[in-house]
Scaffold this motif. Structure first.
Motif: not given
Length: 180
Positions: A117-135
């Motif tokens: 659950r924590a890794v999924t939440a962090l992953s969503r946050w990362a993609f939302d916060r950093f649009p340039e991150v694609t992976r």
């Protein structure tokens, strides 16, 4: 607080909340690191309150510098929102093709879906916060079967076996999660 959509809470998989670490978390951090299983997989275990304070100072500097984003993971169902783990996004830089996700779970919270659950939440946050991150990448030593399961549960796909490199004595796995 990080979050996003969550599946219904159950006793075997409580909801988690992510927030920046603070001084009030340090006693629980030291308690979590007393666990030999956690220390086995950690490069720099925190064994005293003084070490925890230094770690927190570093985490706050890294956050301010935009190099590393470390979150305390809290059990939303526990009285006082008990600390149950840590998640981190490492290496958000133009020089790095994919930032790395890392985590640990306190012994008292294992087996309840906290890490996934924590890794999924962090992953969503990362993609939302950093649009340039694609992976995103998630790395673990080959004999860390639990981390392999967490990666799979979170949608990270096995990519390759990496050769051992200090301080890790064994080869590792790299799993990747693509944005979108």
């Amino acid at each position: 607080m990080l979050g996003g959509p969550r599946s219904p809470d159950t006793p075997s998989a409580p909801a988690v909340a992510l927030r920046q670490w603070c001084a009030d978390d340090l006693d629980d951090m030291v308690a979590a690191y007393r666990d030999p299983v956690l220390r086995r997989w950690t490069i720099a275990p925190v064994t005293s309150l003084a070490e925890a304070r230094r770690w927190l100072d570093g985490a706050q500097r890294d956050w301010a510098d935009g190099r590393r984003y470390t979150f305390a993971v809290l059990d939303e169902q526990a009285d006082g929102r008990r600390l149950v783990g840590n998640v981190v996004l490492k290496g958000v830089t133009p020089q790095r093709p994919a930032p790395e996700v890392g985590y640990w779970t306190a012994s008292w919270a294992r087996g309840r879906g906290v890490a996934s659950r924590a890794v999924t939440a962090l992953s969503r946050w990362a993609f939302d916060r950093f649009p340039e991150v694609t992976r995103l990448d998630l790395l673990h030593q080959v004999d860390n079967v639990a981390s392999c399961r967490v990666a799979q549960k979170c949608g990270f796909v096995f990519q390759e076996t990496l050769p051992a490199r200090p301080p890790f004595p064994l080869d590792g796995h790299r799993h990747a999660l693509d944005a979108g």
